[in-house]
Design an enzyme around this catalytic site. Sequence first.
Site, short mmCIF file in Angstrom:
data_model
loop_
_atom_site.label_atom_id
_atom_site.label_comp_id
_atom_site.label_asym_id
_atom_site.label_seq_id
_atom_site.Cartn_x
_atom_site.Cartn_y
_atom_site.Cartn_z
N HIS A 61 0.81 -1.22 0.00
CA HIS A 61 0.00 0.00 0.00
C HIS A 61 0.84 1.27 0.00
O HIS A 61 2.00 1.27 0.43
CB HIS A 61 -0.89 0.03 1.26
CG HIS A 61 -1.79 -1.13 1.38
ND1 HIS A 61 -2.29 -1.57 2.58
CD2 HIS A 61 -2.30 -1.99 0.45
CE1 HIS A 61 -3.06 -2.63 2.39
NE2 HIS A 61 -3.07 -2.91 1.10
N LYS A 71 6.89 6.19 6.83
CA LYS A 71 6.49 5.27 7.90
C LYS A 71 7.73 4.75 8.64
O LYS A 71 8.76 4.49 8.01
CB LYS A 71 5.74 4.07 7.32
CG LYS A 71 4.43 4.45 6.64
CD LYS A 71 3.82 3.29 5.87
CE LYS A 71 2.61 3.76 5.08
NZ LYS A 71 2.16 2.74 4.10
N TYR A 131 3.35 1.33 13.57
CA TYR A 131 4.16 2.23 12.74
C TYR A 131 3.70 3.68 12.85
O TYR A 131 2.51 3.95 12.92
CB TYR A 131 4.22 1.78 11.28
CG TYR A 131 2.94 1.38 10.63
CD1 TYR A 131 2.35 0.15 10.91
CD2 TYR A 131 2.34 2.20 9.69
CE1 TYR A 131 1.17 -0.24 10.28
CE2 TYR A 131 1.17 1.82 9.05
CZ TYR A 131 0.59 0.61 9.36
OH TYR A 131 -0.56 0.23 8.72
N ASP A 169 -6.98 -6.06 -1.27
CA ASP A 169 -5.59 -6.27 -1.73
C ASP A 169 -5.53 -7.28 -2.88
O ASP A 169 -4.58 -7.27 -3.66
CB ASP A 169 -4.71 -6.74 -0.57
CG ASP A 169 -4.45 -5.64 0.44
OD1 ASP A 169 -4.86 -4.48 0.17
OD2 ASP A 169 -3.86 -5.91 1.49
C1 LIG Z 1 -4.49 2.41 7.11
C2 LIG Z 1 -5.68 2.85 7.90
C3 LIG Z 1 -6.85 2.13 7.92
N1 LIG Z 1 -7.92 2.56 8.67
C4 LIG Z 1 -9.12 1.74 8.69
C5 LIG Z 1 -9.72 1.48 7.32
C6 LIG Z 1 -10.28 0.09 7.42
O1 LIG Z 1 -11.63 0.16 7.84
C7 LIG Z 1 -9.45 -0.58 8.50
C8 LIG Z 1 -8.43 -1.56 7.95
O2 LIG Z 1 -7.69 -0.88 6.95
P1 LIG Z 1 -6.82 -1.70 5.94
O3 LIG Z 1 -7.50 -2.95 5.53
O4 LIG Z 1 -6.39 -0.74 4.85
O5 LIG Z 1 -5.55 -2.07 6.85
P2 LIG Z 1 -4.17 -2.65 6.30
O6 LIG Z 1 -4.39 -3.61 5.20
O7 LIG Z 1 -3.38 -3.07 7.48
O8 LIG Z 1 -3.50 -1.35 5.68
C9 LIG Z 1 -2.17 -0.97 5.96
O9 LIG Z 1 -1.37 -1.92 5.34
C10 LIG Z 1 -0.06 -1.55 4.94
C11 LIG Z 1 0.90 -2.53 5.55
C12 LIG Z 1 0.35 -0.16 5.14
O10 LIG Z 1 1.54 0.16 5.10
C13 LIG Z 1 -0.66 0.88 5.28
O11 LIG Z 1 -0.32 1.74 6.35
C14 LIG Z 1 -2.04 0.44 5.45
O12 LIG Z 1 -2.64 0.54 4.17
O13 LIG Z 1 -8.76 0.47 9.20
C15 LIG Z 1 -7.87 3.72 9.41
O14 LIG Z 1 -8.85 4.10 10.07
N2 LIG Z 1 -6.72 4.47 9.40
C16 LIG Z 1 -5.62 4.07 8.68
O15 LIG Z 1 -4.58 4.77 8.71
#
Ligand SMILES: Cc1cn([C@H]2C[C@H](O)[C@@H](COP(=O)(O)OP(=O)(O)O[C@H]3O[C@H](C)C(=O)[C@H](O)[C@H]3O)O2)c(=O)[nH]c1=O
Length: 186
Positions: A61, A71, A131, A169
């Site tokens: 991402h 980050k 992070y 993803d």
């Molecule tokens: C990233 C983020 C997400 N959210 C909420 C949105 C979704 O409802 C939930 C899960 O989000 P997501 O599926 O995008 O989480 P990850 O797949 O861990 O995303 C992260 O994965 C990779 C490793 C990264 O480096 C990024 O920081 C980030 O995209 O958290 C938030 O409220 N704030 C945030 O900053």
Amino acid sequence: MPFTETGIPDLLVYEPRVFADSRGYFFESYNAGTFEQEGLRFPFVQDNQARSTYGVLRGLHFQLEPYAQTKLIRALEGRILDVVVDIRKGSPTYGKVFTIELSAENKKQLLVPKGFAHGYSVLSETAEVMYKCDNFYHKASEGGLIYNDPALNIDWGFDLKDAVVSDKDQVLPTLENCTHNFVYNS
Ligand SMILES: Cc1cn([C@H]2C[C@H](O)[C@@H](COP(=O)(O)OP(=O)(O)O[C@H]3O[C@H](C)C(=O)[C@H](O)[C@H]3O)O2)c(=O)[nH]c1=O
């Protein structure tokens, strides 16, 4: 020297000084002064934390400018393989993949500049990842690369048939088909 270069410009590994004694250990997980001594200054404004089980793969991402994020990543519990791809147009290492194991045990941290796609795979039974980000979450600016892009040929540390990947993803583009606005500033 707490910072180690990676062969990719601006991508650094940070290893804090750990004070161990008969009680356990203490270390400063982040100190702006330590970073400033190396000319590194980031207005971290948001801390993220995620818990995952073995086989989870999050990423790759990024957030597009002007919401791109630097980050500083570490594992509070367990072991992850942290993976970044340099996607800064004009970078001498454009498209290069860097991987590193971050763990509660090695206490290593990866400083990922703006202009990189970031993801990680979980190698332990559970992992807690934290992070620091120098820009706020901005959903509309989210972008990414598919984790199994043949051109990147990333080894995530386990058989991808066992990978646990979000629906979001699973449909990310390849690097070739990715649109972004990152430019390398030497
Ligand atoms: C990233 C983020 C997400 N959210 C909420 C949105 C979704 O409802 C939930 C899960 O989000 P997501 O599926 O995008 O989480 P990850 O797949 O861990 O995303 C992260 O994965 C990779 C490793 C990264 O480096 C990024 O920081 C980030 O995209 O958290 C938030 O409220 N704030 C945030 O900053």
